[in-house]
Structure formats: C-alpha cells, structure tokens
Design a protein around this motif. Structure first.
Motif, PDB file in Angstrom:
ATOM      1  N   LYS A   1       0.698  -1.244  -0.006  1.00  0.00           N
ATOM      2  CA  LYS A   1       0.029  -0.033   0.015  1.00  0.00           C
ATOM      3  C   LYS A   1       0.955   1.220  -0.078  1.00  0.00           C
ATOM      4  CE  LYS A   1      -3.572  -2.472   2.579  1.00  0.00           C
ATOM      5  NZ  LYS A   1      -4.965  -2.352   1.911  1.00  0.00           N
ATOM      6  N   LEU A   2       0.793   2.133  -1.071  1.00  0.00           N
ATOM      7  CA  LEU A   2       1.599   3.287  -1.324  1.00  0.00           C
ATOM      8  C   LEU A   2       0.461   4.448  -1.252  1.00  0.00           C
ATOM      9  CD1 LEU A   2       3.774   2.114  -4.289  1.00  0.00           C
ATOM     10  CD2 LEU A   2       4.541   2.075  -1.799  1.00  0.00           C
ATOM     11  N   THR A   3       0.516   5.047   0.109  1.00  0.00           N
ATOM     12  CA  THR A   3      -0.368   6.011   0.361  1.00  0.00           C
ATOM     13  C   THR A   3      -0.311   7.187  -0.585  1.00  0.00           C
ATOM     14  OG1 THR A   3      -0.380   5.534   2.738  1.00  0.00           O
ATOM     15  CG2 THR A   3      -1.344   7.730   1.915  1.00  0.00           C
ATOM     16  N   GLY A   4      -1.465   7.543  -1.110  1.00  0.00           N
ATOM     17  CA  GLY A   4      -1.508   8.689  -2.173  1.00  0.00           C
ATOM     18  C   GLY A   4      -1.201   8.001  -3.415  1.00  0.00           C
ATOM     19  N   PHE A   5      -0.852   6.973  -3.780  1.00  0.00           N
ATOM     20  CA  PHE A   5      -0.424   6.340  -5.136  1.00  0.00           C
ATOM     21  C   PHE A   5      -1.469   5.108  -5.394  1.00  0.00           C
ATOM     22  CE2 PHE A   5       1.944   3.714  -7.975  1.00  0.00           C
ATOM     23  CZ  PHE A   5       2.239   4.421  -9.181  1.00  0.00           C
ATOM     24  N   GLY A   6      -1.305   4.136  -4.789  1.00  0.00           N
ATOM     25  CA  GLY A   6      -2.258   2.952  -5.021  1.00  0.00           C
ATOM     26  C   GLY A   6      -2.024   1.830  -4.090  1.00  0.00           C
TER      27      GLY A   6
ATOM     28  N   LYS B   1      -5.966   9.872  -4.206  1.00  0.00           N
ATOM     29  CA  LYS B   1      -5.213  11.226  -4.870  1.00  0.00           C
ATOM     30  C   LYS B   1      -4.691  10.860  -6.310  1.00  0.00           C
ATOM     31  CE  LYS B   1      -3.514  12.442  -0.348  1.00  0.00           C
ATOM     32  NZ  LYS B   1      -2.305  12.629   0.353  1.00  0.00           N
ATOM     33  N   LEU B   2      -4.087   9.925  -6.692  1.00  0.00           N
ATOM     34  CA  LEU B   2      -3.531   9.257  -8.109  1.00  0.00           C
ATOM     35  C   LEU B   2      -4.920   9.568  -8.994  1.00  0.00           C
ATOM     36  CD1 LEU B   2      -1.284   8.817 -10.112  1.00  0.00           C
ATOM     37  CD2 LEU B   2      -2.026   6.237  -9.418  1.00  0.00           C
ATOM     38  N   LYS B   3      -6.031   9.132  -8.845  1.00  0.00           N
ATOM     39  CA  LYS B   3      -7.043   9.306  -9.766  1.00  0.00           C
ATOM     40  C   LYS B   3      -7.440  10.835  -9.922  1.00  0.00           C
ATOM     41  CE  LYS B   3      -9.341   5.024  -8.372  1.00  0.00           C
ATOM     42  NZ  LYS B   3     -10.625   4.361  -7.801  1.00  0.00           N
ATOM     43  N   ASP B   4      -7.461  11.431  -8.871  1.00  0.00           N
ATOM     44  CA  ASP B   4      -7.996  12.775  -8.960  1.00  0.00           C
ATOM     45  C   ASP B   4      -6.705  13.568  -9.798  1.00  0.00           C
ATOM     46  OD1 ASP B   4      -9.811  12.526  -7.319  1.00  0.00           O
ATOM     47  OD2 ASP B   4      -8.852  13.409  -5.443  1.00  0.00           O
TER      48      ASP B   4
END
Length: 98
Positions: free
Chosen positions: A45-50, A86-89
C-alpha cells in the motif's frame, strides 16, 4: 512512451543530486522490496498512489484462439493494482488540460 527504471534513477540524480550508482541501487531496491512482499502474499500500500495485491485465479475453461480447442487454464497468481484516490484525482485533472 514508458518510464524506465533508468529514467527514474536519472530523475533522482537531477532532483536530489544522488550519485548514479546510489540512485540505480535505490530504484532496484525499491522494486525488489515490492516484488518480495508480493511473493510472500503481502499487499503493498503506497499512500497517495495505490495498492498492489496478489490474487489467486482459479482454474477455468478456456479456448486456444488458433485452433479453437478447449483447454483448462491452470490456477495462477496474478498481481493487481488499484490506484488511490489522490492519483485518480491527479490523472483526471491531467486529462482536462489536454
């Protein structure tokens, strides 16, 4: 065009002034850590990435596309990736600028 490990290392060199050997080693170690965790069945789990996860696919019927022959596809482990919000946004915003 795809981003390669060498290009990631080059960006670390440019941004942080890492020596080339250290940047390459860092990138290799980063991906090795992810691969080893997945091999062991752990999610990454990479917070803010996926999130990367290892899933089991059951055996299922399939067909050889060349011959049309029915075959059984053996069970196997597959890696899945689900992007974080965050990545999706960020990607959504990027497509609006094109």
């Amino acid at each position: 065009m795809a981003l390669t490990r060498a290009e990631i290392a080059d960006r670390l060199i440019e941004k942080y002034g890492f020596p080339k050997t250290k940047a390459l080693k860092f990138v290799e170690d980063f991906f090795e850590t992810i691969a080893t965790s997945l091999e062991l069945g752990d999610a990454v789990k990479l917070t803010g990435f996926g999130n990367f996860e290892l899933k089991m696919k059951d055996a299922r019927p399939g067909r050889n596309p060349k011959t049309g022959e029915e075959v059984t596809i053996t069970p196997r482990r597959v890696t899945t990736f689900k992007s974080g919000q965050k990545l999706k946004d960020r990607l959504l915003k990027g497509t609006m600028d094109v």
